[in-house]
Design a protein around this motif. Structure first.
Motif, PDB file in Angstrom:
ATOM      1  N   TYR A 146       0.807  -1.220   0.000  1.00  0.00           N
ATOM      2  CA  TYR A 146       0.000   0.000   0.000  1.00  0.00           C
ATOM      3  C   TYR A 146       0.846   1.280   0.000  1.00  0.00           C
ATOM      4  CZ  TYR A 146      -3.152   3.586   1.854  1.00  0.00           C
ATOM      5  OH  TYR A 146      -3.861   4.744   2.053  1.00  0.00           O
ATOM      6  N   PHE A 147       1.813   1.356   0.922  1.00  0.00           N
ATOM      7  CA  PHE A 147       2.620   2.583   1.023  1.00  0.00           C
ATOM      8  C   PHE A 147       3.586   2.741  -0.148  1.00  0.00           C
ATOM      9  CE2 PHE A 147       1.017   1.943   5.278  1.00  0.00           C
ATOM     10  CZ  PHE A 147       0.555   3.214   5.579  1.00  0.00           C
ATOM     11  N   TYR A 148       4.105   1.625  -0.653  1.00  0.00           N
ATOM     12  CA  TYR A 148       5.006   1.718  -1.816  1.00  0.00           C
ATOM     13  C   TYR A 148       4.265   2.260  -3.032  1.00  0.00           C
ATOM     14  CZ  TYR A 148       8.044  -1.095   1.090  1.00  0.00           C
ATOM     15  OH  TYR A 148       8.809  -1.544   2.122  1.00  0.00           O
ATOM     16  N   ARG A 149       3.002   1.836  -3.189  1.00  0.00           N
ATOM     17  CA  ARG A 149       2.208   2.341  -4.330  1.00  0.00           C
ATOM     18  C   ARG A 149       2.054   3.852  -4.221  1.00  0.00           C
ATOM     19  NH1 ARG A 149      -1.018  -2.198  -3.377  1.00  0.00           N
ATOM     20  NH2 ARG A 149      -0.326  -3.777  -4.839  1.00  0.00           N
ATOM     21  N   ARG A 150       1.696   4.309  -3.024  1.00  0.00           N
ATOM     22  CA  ARG A 150       1.490   5.751  -2.839  1.00  0.00           C
ATOM     23  C   ARG A 150       2.796   6.521  -3.006  1.00  0.00           C
ATOM     24  NH1 ARG A 150      -1.637   6.940   2.565  1.00  0.00           N
ATOM     25  NH2 ARG A 150      -1.278   9.060   1.836  1.00  0.00           N
ATOM     26  N   ILE A 151       3.875   5.966  -2.466  1.00  0.00           N
ATOM     27  CA  ILE A 151       5.174   6.654  -2.567  1.00  0.00           C
ATOM     28  C   ILE A 151       5.648   6.679  -4.031  1.00  0.00           C
ATOM     29  CG2 ILE A 151       7.627   6.533  -1.919  1.00  0.00           C
ATOM     30  CD1 ILE A 151       6.678   5.405   0.831  1.00  0.00           C
ATOM     31  N   ALA A 152       5.500   5.554  -4.722  1.00  0.00           N
ATOM     32  CA  ALA A 152       5.941   5.482  -6.121  1.00  0.00           C
ATOM     33  C   ALA A 152       5.176   6.493  -6.974  1.00  0.00           C
ATOM     34  CB  ALA A 152       5.744   4.069  -6.662  1.00  0.00           C
ATOM     35  N   LYS A 153       3.898   6.617  -6.734  1.00  0.00           N
ATOM     36  CA  LYS A 153       3.045   7.508  -7.523  1.00  0.00           C
ATOM     37  C   LYS A 153       3.333   8.975  -7.260  1.00  0.00           C
ATOM     38  CE  LYS A 153      -1.266   6.484  -9.571  1.00  0.00           C
ATOM     39  NZ  LYS A 153      -0.462   5.663 -10.450  1.00  0.00           N
ATOM     40  N   THR A 154       3.540   9.305  -6.006  1.00  0.00           N
ATOM     41  CA  THR A 154       3.617  10.726  -5.642  1.00  0.00           C
ATOM     42  C   THR A 154       5.033  11.282  -5.593  1.00  0.00           C
ATOM     43  OG1 THR A 154       1.690  10.237  -4.301  1.00  0.00           O
ATOM     44  CG2 THR A 154       2.651  12.398  -4.003  1.00  0.00           C
ATOM     45  N   SER A 155       6.016  10.452  -5.286  1.00  0.00           N
ATOM     46  CA  SER A 155       7.353  11.024  -5.086  1.00  0.00           C
ATOM     47  C   SER A 155       7.934  11.725  -6.320  1.00  0.00           C
ATOM     48  CB  SER A 155       8.330  10.005  -4.498  1.00  0.00           C
ATOM     49  OG  SER A 155       8.367   8.868  -5.258  1.00  0.00           O
ATOM     50  N   PRO A 156       7.598  11.310  -7.574  1.00  0.00           N
ATOM     51  CA  PRO A 156       8.151  12.072  -8.711  1.00  0.00           C
ATOM     52  C   PRO A 156       7.838  13.565  -8.640  1.00  0.00           C
ATOM     53  CG  PRO A 156       7.262   9.999  -9.487  1.00  0.00           C
ATOM     54  CD  PRO A 156       6.865  10.114  -8.040  1.00  0.00           C
ATOM     55  N   ARG A 157       6.708  13.904  -8.037  1.00  0.00           N
ATOM     56  CA  ARG A 157       6.332  15.322  -7.935  1.00  0.00           C
ATOM     57  C   ARG A 157       7.119  16.054  -6.857  1.00  0.00           C
ATOM     58  NH1 ARG A 157       0.508  15.242  -6.526  1.00  0.00           N
ATOM     59  NH2 ARG A 157       0.007  13.263  -7.501  1.00  0.00           N
ATOM     60  N   TYR A 158       7.788  15.287  -6.019  1.00  0.00           N
ATOM     61  CA  TYR A 158       8.536  15.900  -4.909  1.00  0.00           C
ATOM     62  C   TYR A 158      10.030  15.730  -5.056  1.00  0.00           C
ATOM     63  CZ  TYR A 158       4.162  16.764  -2.545  1.00  0.00           C
ATOM     64  OH  TYR A 158       2.925  17.247  -2.223  1.00  0.00           O
ATOM     65  N   LEU A 159      10.444  15.122  -6.175  1.00  0.00           N
ATOM     66  CA  LEU A 159      11.887  14.943  -6.405  1.00  0.00           C
ATOM     67  C   LEU A 159      12.366  15.919  -7.463  1.00  0.00           C
ATOM     68  CD1 LEU A 159      12.325  11.060  -6.524  1.00  0.00           C
ATOM     69  CD2 LEU A 159      13.426  12.616  -4.887  1.00  0.00           C
ATOM     70  N   LYS A 160      13.585  16.405  -7.264  1.00  0.00           N
ATOM     71  CA  LYS A 160      14.206  17.202  -8.313  1.00  0.00           C
ATOM     72  C   LYS A 160      14.638  16.253  -9.421  1.00  0.00           C
ATOM     73  CE  LYS A 160      16.130  20.480  -5.044  1.00  0.00           C
ATOM     74  NZ  LYS A 160      17.381  20.986  -4.471  1.00  0.00           N
ATOM     75  N   GLU A 161      14.947  16.793 -10.579  1.00  0.00           N
ATOM     76  CA  GLU A 161      15.427  15.949 -11.655  1.00  0.00           C
ATOM     77  C   GLU A 161      16.730  15.283 -11.209  1.00  0.00           C
ATOM     78  OE1 GLU A 161      15.930  17.984 -15.355  1.00  0.00           O
ATOM     79  OE2 GLU A 161      16.727  16.190 -16.319  1.00  0.00           O
ATOM     80  N   GLY A 162      16.838  13.997 -11.394  1.00  0.00           N
ATOM     81  CA  GLY A 162      18.036  13.278 -10.945  1.00  0.00           C
ATOM     82  C   GLY A 162      17.987  12.922  -9.471  1.00  0.00           C
ATOM     83  N   GLY A 163      16.829  13.173  -8.833  1.00  0.00           N
ATOM     84  CA  GLY A 163      16.696  12.890  -7.397  1.00  0.00           C
ATOM     85  C   GLY A 163      16.610  11.396  -7.096  1.00  0.00           C
ATOM     86  N   TRP A 164      17.031  11.043  -5.887  1.00  0.00           N
ATOM     87  CA  TRP A 164      17.099   9.638  -5.492  1.00  0.00           C
ATOM     88  C   TRP A 164      15.929   9.240  -4.610  1.00  0.00           C
ATOM     89  CZ3 TRP A 164      21.214   7.345  -7.730  1.00  0.00           C
ATOM     90  CH2 TRP A 164      22.287   8.166  -8.091  1.00  0.00           C
ATOM     91  N   LEU A 165      15.546   7.974  -4.765  1.00  0.00           N
ATOM     92  CA  LEU A 165      14.542   7.402  -3.873  1.00  0.00           C
ATOM     93  C   LEU A 165      15.148   6.138  -3.272  1.00  0.00           C
ATOM     94  CD1 LEU A 165      11.567   7.351  -2.856  1.00  0.00           C
ATOM     95  CD2 LEU A 165      10.975   6.040  -4.887  1.00  0.00           C
ATOM     96  N   CYS A 166      15.193   6.053  -1.953  1.00  0.00           N
ATOM     97  CA  CYS A 166      15.745   4.859  -1.285  1.00  0.00           C
ATOM     98  C   CYS A 166      14.706   4.334  -0.308  1.00  0.00           C
ATOM     99  CB  CYS A 166      17.002   5.213  -0.493  1.00  0.00           C
ATOM    100  SG  CYS A 166      18.392   5.686  -1.495  1.00  0.00           S
TER     101      CYS A 166
END
Ligand code: GLN
Length: 291
Positions: free
Chosen positions: A215-235
């Motif tokens: 559940y949380f991975y789906r929400r994070i995967a969907k929304t984090s692109p809007r909160y990351l700078k270009e070239g930003g990392w997700l761990c």
């Protein structure tokens, strides 16, 4: 009772109660109750415990025999070489999560701004800030009790960090160079099979990843692109059996450079990914460059 007798008595009581690692736990509690180090114990095993030390020790043993986690008795847990206050409001920091912090530290630079979702005790947020001075960190959590604990840990460690009561990104503003998270990821039906210490004493909210644990991975995967700078990392920390499902979710949302990192037991533990495109999907549909 002297130190040697106390260690023996403690081991016997915890064994009888069926506590796994009875000897080790008895030792930790003795160390905590009497304030002695291992070397002191070995040098002076005949040293008598004071009345206060003895009652503190016996009381701790009784609680541990009832499967109260060791860390709830001592009130702290070491993580990344730092001491964190813990209580029933937060997940006890796990050693496995150090893999996530170490992976994030490979990319985090002193001028970067990062976000820790589901910060809990603040163990990830605060150890990243401790080991990467100059970085700016924001931690979010839905639980006010968790945030209060994170706040105490922040003060104890003498660090600066912004803490926000927020349902994932709900109250978060701006873009980040990195997003990290160890979200709840246990499928609801697997919760009943967890150890008593975890099931009865750790916050369900920090464990339950809903039906399939994703559940949380789906929400994070969907929304984090809007909160990351270009070239930003997700761990992200993941469960041992999520090394395919979580990368697939990230691929669907346009992440690249996806890598799964294993823990010391050889199990999939962390997923790292990068957002190399600017994502224009901001609320209101406005288009703008990520930087
Ligand atoms: N981020 C915190 C930790 O790793 C809490 C995780 C959680 O609540 N699922 O300990």
């Amino acid at each position: 009772m002297n130190l040697r007798e106390a260690a023996r008595e403690g081991t016997a009581r915890l064994k009888k109660a069926g506590v796994p690692e009875a000897e080790l736990d008895a030792w930790y509690l003795l160390e905590w109750a009497a304030g002695v180090s291992r070397s002191h114990y070995l040098a002076y095993p005949e040293e008598k415990l004071t009345k206060e030390q003895e009652s503190r020790f016996l009381e701790a043993l009784a609680r541990r025999a009832q499967r109260v986690p060791l860390q709830h008795i001592t009130g702290e847990q070491e993580f990344m070489g730092l001491s964190f206050l813990v209580n029933e409001e937060v997940l006890i920091p796990r050693q496995d999560t150090e893999i996530l912090v170490e992976e994030a530290l490979k990319y985090l630079k002193p001028d970067m701004r990062f976000l820790d979702l589901c910060t809990g005790s603040g163990c990830i947020l605060l150890s990243l800030l401790h080991y990467c001075p100059g970085a700016k960190g924001v931690g979010s959590d839905l639980s006010l009790g968790a945030l209060k604990t994170a706040e105490k840990n922040r003060e104890r460690l003498g660090l600066c960090a912004e803490l926000k009561e927020s349902d994932l990104f709900e109250k978060i503003e701006g873009r980040f160079d990195m997003i990290v998270s160890n979200p709840p990821y246990i499928p609801s039906e697997a919760i009943a099979g967890l150890m008593e210490e975890v099931r009865m004493h750790e916050p369900l909210m920090a464990l339950d990843g809903h039906e399939d644990g994703l559940y949380f991975y789906r929400r994070i995967a969907k929304t984090s692109p809007r909160y990351l700078k270009e070239g930003g990392w997700l761990c992200l920390e993941i469960g041992f059996d999520q090394g395919e499902s979580v990368p697939a979710l990230l691929r669907d949302e346009g992440f690249d450079e996806i890598e799964v990192i294993r823990d010391l037991a050889g199990l999939d533990r962390v997923v790292k990914a990068r957002m190399n495109r600017c994502q224009a999907a901001v609320p209101g549909g406005l288009l703008f460059a990520a930087r």
